[in-house]
Scaffold this motif. Sequence first.
Motif, mmCIF file in Angstrom:
data_model
loop_
_atom_site.group_PDB
_atom_site.id
_atom_site.type_symbol
_atom_site.label_atom_id
_atom_site.label_comp_id
_atom_site.label_asym_id
_atom_site.label_seq_id
_atom_site.Cartn_x
_atom_site.Cartn_y
_atom_site.Cartn_z
ATOM 1 N N LEU A 147 0.807 -1.230 0.000
ATOM 2 C CA LEU A 147 0.000 0.000 0.000
ATOM 3 C C LEU A 147 0.840 1.281 0.000
ATOM 4 N N GLY A 148 2.140 1.141 0.183
ATOM 5 C CA GLY A 148 2.998 2.326 0.193
ATOM 6 C C GLY A 148 3.048 2.993 1.560
ATOM 7 N N LEU A 149 3.331 4.294 1.552
ATOM 8 C CA LEU A 149 3.521 5.025 2.803
ATOM 9 C C LEU A 149 2.175 5.310 3.462
ATOM 10 N N ILE A 150 2.015 4.832 4.695
ATOM 11 C CA ILE A 150 0.749 5.011 5.395
ATOM 12 C C ILE A 150 0.939 5.932 6.596
ATOM 13 N N PHE A 151 -0.003 6.885 6.748
ATOM 14 C CA PHE A 151 0.121 7.902 7.783
ATOM 15 C C PHE A 151 -0.524 7.449 9.091
ATOM 16 N N PRO A 152 -0.097 8.082 10.193
ATOM 17 C CA PRO A 152 -0.511 7.637 11.523
ATOM 18 C C PRO A 152 -2.025 7.618 11.765
ATOM 19 N N ASP A 153 -2.775 8.451 11.046
ATOM 20 C CA ASP A 153 -4.226 8.432 11.287
ATOM 21 C C ASP A 153 -4.830 7.077 10.919
ATOM 22 N N ARG A 154 -4.070 6.253 10.202
ATOM 23 C CA ARG A 154 -4.587 4.936 9.851
ATOM 24 C C ARG A 154 -4.056 3.795 10.711
ATOM 25 N N PHE A 155 -3.161 4.117 11.656
ATOM 26 C CA PHE A 155 -2.698 3.003 12.486
ATOM 27 C C PHE A 155 -2.556 3.281 13.986
ATOM 28 N N ILE A 156 -2.413 4.557 14.375
ATOM 29 C CA ILE A 156 -2.174 4.824 15.803
ATOM 30 C C ILE A 156 -3.344 4.338 16.663
ATOM 31 N N GLU A 157 -4.548 4.681 16.237
ATOM 32 C CA GLU A 157 -5.713 4.310 17.039
ATOM 33 C C GLU A 157 -5.807 2.808 17.229
ATOM 34 N N ALA A 158 -5.624 2.063 16.129
ATOM 35 C CA ALA A 158 -5.687 0.603 16.201
ATOM 36 C C ALA A 158 -4.589 0.065 17.111
ATOM 37 N N MET A 159 -3.419 0.665 17.030
ATOM 38 C CA MET A 159 -2.318 0.184 17.867
ATOM 39 C C MET A 159 -2.557 0.518 19.332
ATOM 40 N N GLU A 160 -3.225 1.647 19.565
ATOM 41 C CA GLU A 160 -3.509 2.035 20.953
ATOM 42 C C GLU A 160 -4.508 1.083 21.614
ATOM 43 N N ARG A 161 -5.286 0.381 20.800
ATOM 44 C CA ARG A 161 -6.235 -0.571 21.374
ATOM 45 C C ARG A 161 -5.565 -1.880 21.784
ATOM 46 N N THR A 162 -4.316 -2.059 21.400
ATOM 47 C CA THR A 162 -3.577 -3.250 21.814
ATOM 48 C C THR A 162 -2.251 -2.793 22.405
ATOM 49 N N ALA A 163 -1.469 -3.751 22.868
ATOM 50 C CA ALA A 163 -0.159 -3.398 23.424
ATOM 51 C C ALA A 163 0.847 -3.041 22.334
ATOM 52 N N LEU A 164 0.426 -3.131 21.075
ATOM 53 C CA LEU A 164 1.343 -2.814 19.976
ATOM 54 C C LEU A 164 1.898 -1.398 20.064
#
Length: 281
Positions: free
Chosen positions: A69-86
């Motif tokens: 998918l190329g370069l992905i910005f934090p609005d697409r992963f921070i929230e999901a990561m915050e829901r786990t210990a990731l």
Amino acid sequence: EDAIIKLLSSIGEKPKHKSALSEGSLKIYELIRGIEKEQFEVFYQPKINCVNRSVFGIEALTRLNHPRLGLIFPDRFIEAMERTALINELTKYVLEKSLSQWRHWQAKGHLLNIAVNISPKEICNLDFPEYVLNLLKENSVPPEYLTLEITESALELDETDSLEVLNRLSMHGVKLSIDDFGTGHSSLERLRIYPFDELKVDKSFMLHARENDNDRAIVESSVMLAKRLGLKVVFEGIENSELYNMSDHLGGDVIQGYYMSRPMQEDDLIGWIEDWISRNS
Ligand code: C2E
Ligand code: MG
Ligand code: MG
Ligand code: MG
């Protein structure tokens, strides 16, 4: 999916429903793979001293370099990561990456303040201060050169552990910044409770501060409040020359924005800084 659940529990996370694994914009397994395969990349955006236009430091901002998918910005992963210990893995990665660069920058003659965004999960982990202080020591970075940016709304008001964590970091010289100021609830209460050193006026107020009287009023009163509390004021979202030119007058100490530079890769940073210095001295 069983392998993913195993992975999640190995990092201290026990998902109750398998379906929870696919929540968020990116799938959790893609984020796990991102960590494992070091697909996360730390970009650096310069922070400029508003008064003398020297380079104050950088903010570390993370992107995921996804093979498909190329370069992905934090609005697409921070929230999901915050829901786990990731998110803890990501924070460690970003801290280690940016602090390990500090001496390299110093050797080139640039003493840069490093700002890293941290999440609510870190703030209530009582082992976090020791981890950060050790990391600073290992990389010979004086604690004063590290600023932890905490998004305002992330802070619970009745959380005694997070107060303890932030007090300990602050006592040892690490700087604390309240990020996106003005966008959360009970901003003032948080300023009263926590030992902040810096206030970042949210870019949503900054962007139209020139032509919108209400936005400008919010910026001006945030500055006044910050100054009375002895906090450094950072303006983010400096996108054009008008904002750049008025930021000193508005009382900013440090500015950050696309007008000076977008976040860039580590390889480009020193070149950019040297160019900036030659254009501004
Ligand atoms: P933030 O901490 O408020 O960071 C500033 C955001 O504004 C960055 O977006 C930056 O690229 C963007 N920005 C900078 N200058 C300008 C400008 O002049 N105009 C506009 N419109 N935007 C500007 P980015 O990199 O997409 O990051 C978004 C948010 O994701 C960050 O907001 C931060 O809360 C979070 N984030 C980024 N990296 C990390 C990380 O490693 N860990 C954690 N926990 N959060 C992160
Ligand atoms: Mg930030
Ligand atoms: Mg933030
Ligand atoms: Mg912000």
